[in-house]
Design a protein around this motif. Sequence first.
Motif, PDB file in Angstrom:
ATOM      1  N   ARG A   7       0.836  -1.211   0.000  1.00  0.00           N
ATOM      2  CA  ARG A   7       0.000   0.000   0.000  1.00  0.00           C
ATOM      3  C   ARG A   7       0.866   1.255   0.000  1.00  0.00           C
ATOM      4  NH1 ARG A   7      -5.284   0.955   1.532  1.00  0.00           N
ATOM      5  NH2 ARG A   7      -5.467  -1.175   2.311  1.00  0.00           N
ATOM      6  N   THR A  57       2.399   1.759  -3.458  1.00  0.00           N
ATOM      7  CA  THR A  57       1.402   2.245  -4.403  1.00  0.00           C
ATOM      8  C   THR A  57       1.135   3.731  -4.193  1.00  0.00           C
ATOM      9  OG1 THR A  57       0.355   0.063  -4.437  1.00  0.00           O
ATOM     10  CG2 THR A  57      -0.948   1.911  -5.251  1.00  0.00           C
ATOM     11  N   SER A  58       1.044   4.119  -2.935  1.00  0.00           N
ATOM     12  CA  SER A  58       0.830   5.534  -2.609  1.00  0.00           C
ATOM     13  C   SER A  58       2.000   6.386  -3.074  1.00  0.00           C
ATOM     14  CB  SER A  58       0.616   5.691  -1.104  1.00  0.00           C
ATOM     15  OG  SER A  58       0.491   7.054  -0.741  1.00  0.00           O
ATOM     16  N   PHE A 106       5.036   2.101 -12.741  1.00  0.00           N
ATOM     17  CA  PHE A 106       3.982   1.134 -12.457  1.00  0.00           C
ATOM     18  C   PHE A 106       4.330  -0.260 -12.977  1.00  0.00           C
ATOM     19  CE2 PHE A 106       1.784   5.161 -11.871  1.00  0.00           C
ATOM     20  CZ  PHE A 106       1.215   4.930 -10.629  1.00  0.00           C
ATOM     21  N   LEU A 116       6.410  -1.425 -10.158  1.00  0.00           N
ATOM     22  CA  LEU A 116       5.589  -1.631  -8.965  1.00  0.00           C
ATOM     23  C   LEU A 116       4.883  -2.979  -8.987  1.00  0.00           C
ATOM     24  CD1 LEU A 116       4.121  -0.670  -6.386  1.00  0.00           C
ATOM     25  CD2 LEU A 116       2.463   0.475  -7.882  1.00  0.00           C
ATOM     26  N   VAL A 117       4.341  -3.365 -10.135  1.00  0.00           N
ATOM     27  CA  VAL A 117       3.550  -4.591 -10.201  1.00  0.00           C
ATOM     28  C   VAL A 117       4.407  -5.831  -9.967  1.00  0.00           C
ATOM     29  CG1 VAL A 117       3.767  -5.066 -12.680  1.00  0.00           C
ATOM     30  CG2 VAL A 117       1.648  -5.658 -11.489  1.00  0.00           C
TER      31      VAL A 117
END
Length: 247
Positions: free
Chosen positions: A171, A174-175, A201, A204-205
């Motif tokens: 979390r 992602t933020s 991103f 991130l994934v």
Amino acid sequence: MWSYAGAAHVRFDPEMAVLGGAFTRLYDDLMEDREHIRFDVLFHGRGFNPGSELEALLASLYRTIDEKLGRSRDDPLFEIARRVHAWQIASTRQRSPEISNADVREITLGKGGWGVAALCALLRPAMSSADQDAAVRLGGLLQVFDDHYDRELDAADGIATTATRRLYTIRDLTSEAGAVRRELRAHFGPGRERRSSAMIFAMLVIVPILRMREAVGGGSRRHQMLNSSNSRRHFLRRTSPLDVRDR
């Protein structure tokens, strides 16, 4: 570097990207040994006497980059490079179990942030302070992602990172990714941050995928990663000659 070129509207130089990436990878690996702290003479423009073939290769890459750029010594790139080296030295403290979480976080963001700023500065003469700040913000986040990619290796080696200390949840990441995207958009202008956002991103994934793989069958993967790491370190310490003269 490609994402920065798109955002800053500067020409992407593939040759400089290869040279900068090659130098960064070799420098980062050599800096795992404290004896290489003496690389500071390289970044201060003083005489550097290589102690090995790989150090000679590093110095050769540095000279090639310097000659290709042809910039004066007051260009921000050189101060940025010195900052990177200072953070690299600080990162040796991450091998101490006594290092605080606050220091781990600060070193991670500093090393990753200024490392990316240095690569971007290769494409931008007289890089502005605002551009430096944007690159540092992006680079810090990318280093946190990298910590997650190397979590098993670093834990096995006793290296404290933001991932081994679990300082960022999914979390949180992602933020942070959203916040960095907004900051890049505000600095460079709407739409010009697209390459950087796509990279953020995409990286991130990968993090939750790695965590799921660990939970399902991390043992065999960890064994493979450790063997890969040991092989690379063996190469860096090998005694067979590597002739890099006049190349």
